[in-house]
Design an enzyme around this catalytic site. Sequence first.
Site, PDB file in Angstrom:
ATOM      1  N   LYS A 240      64.136  27.302  12.436  1.00 42.52           N
ATOM      2  CA  LYS A 240      62.836  27.953  12.705  1.00 42.52           C
ATOM      3  C   LYS A 240      61.669  27.083  12.308  1.00 42.52           C
ATOM      4  O   LYS A 240      60.529  27.379  12.698  1.00 42.52           O
ATOM      5  CB  LYS A 240      62.758  29.298  11.971  1.00 42.52           C
ATOM      6  CG  LYS A 240      63.514  30.418  12.676  1.00 42.52           C
ATOM      7  CD  LYS A 240      63.273  31.740  11.987  1.00 42.52           C
ATOM      8  CE  LYS A 240      64.010  32.875  12.687  1.00 42.52           C
ATOM      9  NZ  LYS A 240      63.892  34.122  11.910  1.00 42.52           N
ATOM     10  N   HIS A 265      66.003  28.021  17.947  1.00 45.24           N
ATOM     11  CA  HIS A 265      66.149  27.728  16.508  1.00 45.24           C
ATOM     12  C   HIS A 265      67.608  27.523  16.108  1.00 45.24           C
ATOM     13  O   HIS A 265      67.903  26.770  15.179  1.00 45.24           O
ATOM     14  CB  HIS A 265      65.468  28.785  15.625  1.00 45.24           C
ATOM     15  CG  HIS A 265      66.263  30.046  15.410  1.00 45.24           C
ATOM     16  ND1 HIS A 265      66.269  31.092  16.284  1.00 45.24           N
ATOM     17  CD2 HIS A 265      67.086  30.430  14.395  1.00 45.24           C
ATOM     18  CE1 HIS A 265      67.032  32.072  15.830  1.00 45.24           C
ATOM     19  NE2 HIS A 265      67.553  31.696  14.684  1.00 45.24           N
ATOM     20  N   HIS A 291      75.011  31.883  14.398  1.00 46.70           N
ATOM     21  CA  HIS A 291      74.717  33.184  13.786  1.00 46.70           C
ATOM     22  C   HIS A 291      74.113  34.195  14.749  1.00 46.70           C
ATOM     23  O   HIS A 291      74.016  35.376  14.414  1.00 46.70           O
ATOM     24  CB  HIS A 291      73.851  33.028  12.520  1.00 46.70           C
ATOM     25  CG  HIS A 291      72.415  32.663  12.753  1.00 46.70           C
ATOM     26  ND1 HIS A 291      72.003  31.383  13.049  1.00 46.70           N
ATOM     27  CD2 HIS A 291      71.286  33.410  12.733  1.00 46.70           C
ATOM     28  CE1 HIS A 291      70.687  31.360  13.186  1.00 46.70           C
ATOM     29  NE2 HIS A 291      70.230  32.587  13.004  1.00 46.70           N
ATOM     30  N   HIS A 292      73.723  33.763  15.954  1.00 46.47           N
ATOM     31  CA  HIS A 292      73.258  34.734  16.951  1.00 46.47           C
ATOM     32  C   HIS A 292      74.245  34.931  18.097  1.00 46.47           C
ATOM     33  O   HIS A 292      73.907  35.562  19.100  1.00 46.47           O
ATOM     34  CB  HIS A 292      71.874  34.343  17.486  1.00 46.47           C
ATOM     35  CG  HIS A 292      70.779  34.558  16.488  1.00 46.47           C
ATOM     36  ND1 HIS A 292      70.440  35.814  16.027  1.00 46.47           N
ATOM     37  CD2 HIS A 292      69.975  33.688  15.828  1.00 46.47           C
ATOM     38  CE1 HIS A 292      69.459  35.712  15.134  1.00 46.47           C
ATOM     39  NE2 HIS A 292      69.165  34.418  14.994  1.00 46.47           N
TER      40      HIS A 292
END
Length: 384
Positions: A240, A265, A291-292
Amino acid sequence: MQNKEASSYRKELEPSQILEMLFDYVARISKENSVDSILMLLADLGRELVAADRCTLWLLSEDKTQLWSKVAHGMPNISIPSNSGIVGHAIRGNDSILINDAYHDERFNPEVDKRTGYHTRSIIALPVYDGDKNIIGAFQAINKVAGSALFSEEDVKRLKLAATYSGSTLQTAIQRKEIEDTQRDIIFTMGEAGETRSKETGNHVKRVAEYSYVIAKSMGMSESEAELLRMASPMHDIGKIAIPDEILKKPGKLTEAEFEIMKTHAAVGYHILKNSKRSILQTAAIVSYQHHEKYNGKGYPQGLKGEEIHIFGRITAVADVFDALGSDRVYKKAWAMDRILDLFKEERGEHFDPTLVDAFFDALNTIDEIRVKFSDTKAEETSE
Ligand code: C2E
Ligand code: SIN
Ligand code: SIN
Ligand code: FE
Ligand code: FE
């Protein structure tokens, strides 16, 4: 072999037995990496070497005013002022002390005996040095339990042997711990830099670290793997730092185009971290990248599905969303706990690995303790 009555009485060790014992301890100590465990093993070694009833290896605190030690796993550290008692004398005098009749020696402080009901007769105390001959602590052996029940000069020599070995071993362990602490600081600092909105989400990275660890343990992962994830997961949003403030801090809903930029990100973080050979940073690279991702394959950036997503990525997803929903964001208010838990039930097998949702619910009490302990309001009260 040994009956009960003889258990506190031991035979003096033969030189060959001493050698064998030293080898045994060196092997065991080399497998340990926490200072606490090493301290306890070294104290056991000292106790056996001189056939003492008790043995403590004390370490000087950083400001040198206290001596601290560890006597048992799960028990808090014990500490005493560094100028007190026989140990204090040994440190100040920079020499070993041998006493066989404690109560007739003015240097002995009977306070501890009074408190504990223990009766000290004989004591050896001697300083422990690091490689540069600085005193870093002291060995203390109490009450000889073999032969004449008196400590000898031979015992002092043996304990010195243990002290020499202990000094270098502890120095290495302490330095390793300092390096690890520093790395941990760097990780959290970088993780927070990724957050940018660190005012609102100052403890986000810490909570995600702890939640990830607890979920990993709850699903049966080994201590060392769970610890690795604990170190790595705070860096999940490091990417980010590349997202412009207008998007990151936009108070309202993102447009589709803005969200496309936001989604980068994950890959940006991966590229920042992927070239390191350190296992923590390699793990962080995976976590950042994945993580997404969603268990049903509808996540980003790669659209991985099920167990194609690394277990560390799947765990961090649970930890991250749980924390994001429970926190105020520039674009939304924190959700109530019931609503959050409902979402996890709905998304079980969709966004999230069903096994991990179960592990999450199993560990909910611990997770809630962490949430309270690292709450953002608390952090604001203590800082500034
Ligand atoms: P974040 O705020 O830390 O949220 C992390 C993840 O938690 C989100 O990933 C999403 O899966 C979940 N989440 C957070 N808030 C909500 C919510 O209100 N409802 C639901 N159903 N899930 C929520 P996602 O969506 O991929 O977003 C990644 C990051 O993108 C977010 O991190 C945030 O920094 C940003 N973002 C997402 N949507 C918006 C938005 O509408 N406005 C702004 N300013 N930023 C957004
Ligand atoms: C000492 O004072 O160093 C001996 C420990 C004790 O007081 O029992
Ligand atoms: C966060 O920034 O708080 C987590 C958001 C994300 O997972 O991208
Ligand atoms: Fe993220
Ligand atoms: Fe996050």
